[in-house]
Design an enzyme around this catalytic site. Structure first.
Site, PDB file in Angstrom:
ATOM      1  N   LYS A 107      -1.018  16.457 -11.922  1.00  0.00           N
ATOM      2  CA  LYS A 107      -1.204  17.490 -10.864  1.00  0.00           C
ATOM      3  C   LYS A 107      -0.538  18.785 -11.377  1.00  0.00           C
ATOM      4  O   LYS A 107       0.103  18.858 -12.215  1.00  0.00           O
ATOM      5  CB  LYS A 107      -0.530  16.887  -9.695  1.00  0.00           C
ATOM      6  CG  LYS A 107      -1.032  17.118  -8.436  1.00  0.00           C
ATOM      7  CD  LYS A 107      -2.463  16.591  -8.127  1.00  0.00           C
ATOM      8  CE  LYS A 107      -2.835  16.499  -6.590  1.00  0.00           C
ATOM      9  NZ  LYS A 107      -3.848  15.127  -6.316  1.00  0.00           N
TER      10      LYS A 107
HETATM   11  N1  GLU Z   1      -7.280  16.286  -6.168  1.00  0.00           N
HETATM   12  C1  GLU Z   1      -7.982  15.255  -6.010  1.00  0.00           C
HETATM   13  C2  GLU Z   1      -7.105  13.950  -5.735  1.00  0.00           C
HETATM   14  O1  GLU Z   1      -5.899  14.081  -5.494  1.00  0.00           O
HETATM   15  C3  GLU Z   1      -9.165  14.840  -7.189  1.00  0.00           C
HETATM   16  C4  GLU Z   1      -8.500  14.720  -8.521  1.00  0.00           C
HETATM   17  C5  GLU Z   1      -9.608  14.708  -9.387  1.00  0.00           C
HETATM   18  O2  GLU Z   1     -10.722  14.697  -9.117  1.00  0.00           O
HETATM   19  O3  GLU Z   1      -9.032  14.782 -10.484  1.00  0.00           O
HETATM   20  O4  GLU Z   1      -7.232  12.733  -5.963  1.00  0.00           O
END
Ligand code: GLU
Length: 419
Positions: A107
């Site tokens: 993240k």
């Molecule tokens: N931000 C989204 C999540 O928390 C998507 C992450 C992604 O598509 O890599 O799952």
């Protein structure tokens, strides 16, 4: 001492301790599974429109690289800090493993309120952040995506910046891009669609017809708005919606297509209707069949969990429910069916995986194929979670996380400890 601190990181650590106890993981193995592999903090200076220079702090946490590249969104929000980003990266790991993607979790984020800067400044900040991250990311190292406060346009700037440095177009460096720049059909809708699809499946199991059901959606960003749209399409009456500007409630059901058009034109639900306004604090506790928290972490604490009046809790957000709330929900297991975040919102990363695969192969799929494959993966993970919860007599969250943690643990064990 650790750089990871704060309520959200503590929550991820506490959840992991529950799983580790359940799986009887030896104590000397736990830090290896929980603690992130890398955490990067960067300073991103930009030229403001008024000619001054401002510096924003950016982060990226890569939880584990045992099963392939890391994968996860990038959040632009004033509350972002390294502990929160680390927690979100850890949850991405369990999520990817649960649904069977060849990724570890990551993240990232920038501590900024995107509404407080101009579009030109946002572009400068997005590009500078990606430029600072170039040594640490790559299509086979770490693949970014959107999260709260970022969107397809930001992903296009990330992709363009990375590509300019490589001297060729590298679409597979990020997912959630516009379809015009190597994005996949169905990614924008994927998370909300998955939430609604799983909620409908549970309604079916509870023998509640969608056309007689009601839903409440907290958050009207990419996840909440598409979840509301899809629930509405299934015939579910969406009786309340909220976002950071306020809340709307109508016992007769909100006009979701009109609300979607309004939010697309104005950026929020503000100004849609004066008569339908209600107190956003009351939204989560309204009686309904499906409650979709699709905003922030930790909005359902133990007090709130005791007050919920839904049949299905479909967690669109990451980490909306605290471990104390989980204890209350365990008591209320017969009243409330919990669809835990790492399953419920996993449609987003599942379709991100499809986007990455399509970009690597330069072979693009029809939207129908994207969505069919997404639902297939969600169904499989749902079945595994429910079976595991029944077999071990544990909550859905514990079951879902246990499946994810077990897979990461097995991969680490078979690869061994280097050197
Ligand atoms: N931000 C989204 C999540 O928390 C998507 C992450 C992604 O598509 O890599 O799952």
């Amino acid at each position: 001492m650790s750089v990871y601190s704060g309520a959200v990181f503590d929550m991820a650590a506490r959840q992991f301790a529950v799983i580790a106890d359940h799986l009887a993981i030896p104590h000397d193995e736990r830090d290896r599974l929980l603690l992130p592999k890398r955490a990067i903090t960067v300073s991103c200076p930009i030229h403001r429109d008024d000619g001054t220079i401002a510096v924003f702090e950016g982060y990226r946490v890569q939880h584990h690289l045992t099963m392939g590249p890391t994968k996860g969104g990038t959040r632009f929000a004033p509350s972002v800090d390294i502990g929160e980003v680390a927690a979100l990266a850890i949850w991405m790991s369990w999520k990817c493993a649960l649904v069977g993607l060849p990724y570890g979790g990551a993240k990232g984020g920038i501590r900024v309120d995107p509404a407080s800067i101009s579009k030109r400044e946002l572009e400068g900040l997005s590009r500078r952040y990606m430029q600072e991250m170039i040594p640490f990311v790559g299509p086979h190292t770490d693949v970014m995506a959107p999260d709260m406060g970022t969107n397809e346009q930001v992903m296009a700037w990330f992709m363009d910046t990375y590509s300019m440095y490589q001297g060729r177009t590298v679409t597979e460096i990020v997912t959630g891009k516009p379809v015009s720049s190597g994005g996949t059909l169905g990614r924008r809708e994927a998370t909300g669609r998955g939430v609604a699809y799983l909620a409908k499946r549970v309604l079916g199991d509870l023998q509640i017809a969608p056309t007689t059901a009601t839903a409440v959606v907290q958050g009207f960003g990419n996840v909440g708005s598409h979840a509301a749209a899809e629930l509405h399409r299934f015939g579910v009456k969406v009786i309340a919606v909220s976002d950071h500007t306020g809340a709307l409630h109508s016992a007769a059901g909100l006009d979701i297509p009109a609300l979607l058009r309004h939010a697309a034109a104005h950026g929020s639900i503000a100004g849609f209707s004066r008569e339908l306004q209600c107190d956003p604090a009351e939204v989560l506790t309204l009686p309904c069949d499906v409650l979709v928290p699709a905003a922030m972490e930790r909005v359902i604490d133990a007090d709130m969990a005791a007050k919920l009046q839904c049949r299905v809790l479909a967690e669109g957000a990451n980490g909306p429910t605290t471990p104390d709330a989980d204890l209350v929900l365990a008591q209320r297991r017969d009243q409330i069916f919990v669809l835990p975040d790492i399953l419920c919102n996993s449609g987003g990363v599942v379709v991100s995986y499809f986007e990455w695969v399509q970009d690597l192969q330069q072979l693009f799929w029809e939207e129908e194929e994207v969505t069919r494959r997404e639902y297939h993966i969600l169904d499989r993970a749902f079945d595994q979670m429910v079976a595991r919860a029944r077999k071990d007599g544990i909550s859905h969250r514990t079951a879902a996380m246990a499946i994810g943690v077990e897979k990461v643990r097995a991969a680490k064990q078979t690869r061994g400890l280097f050197p």
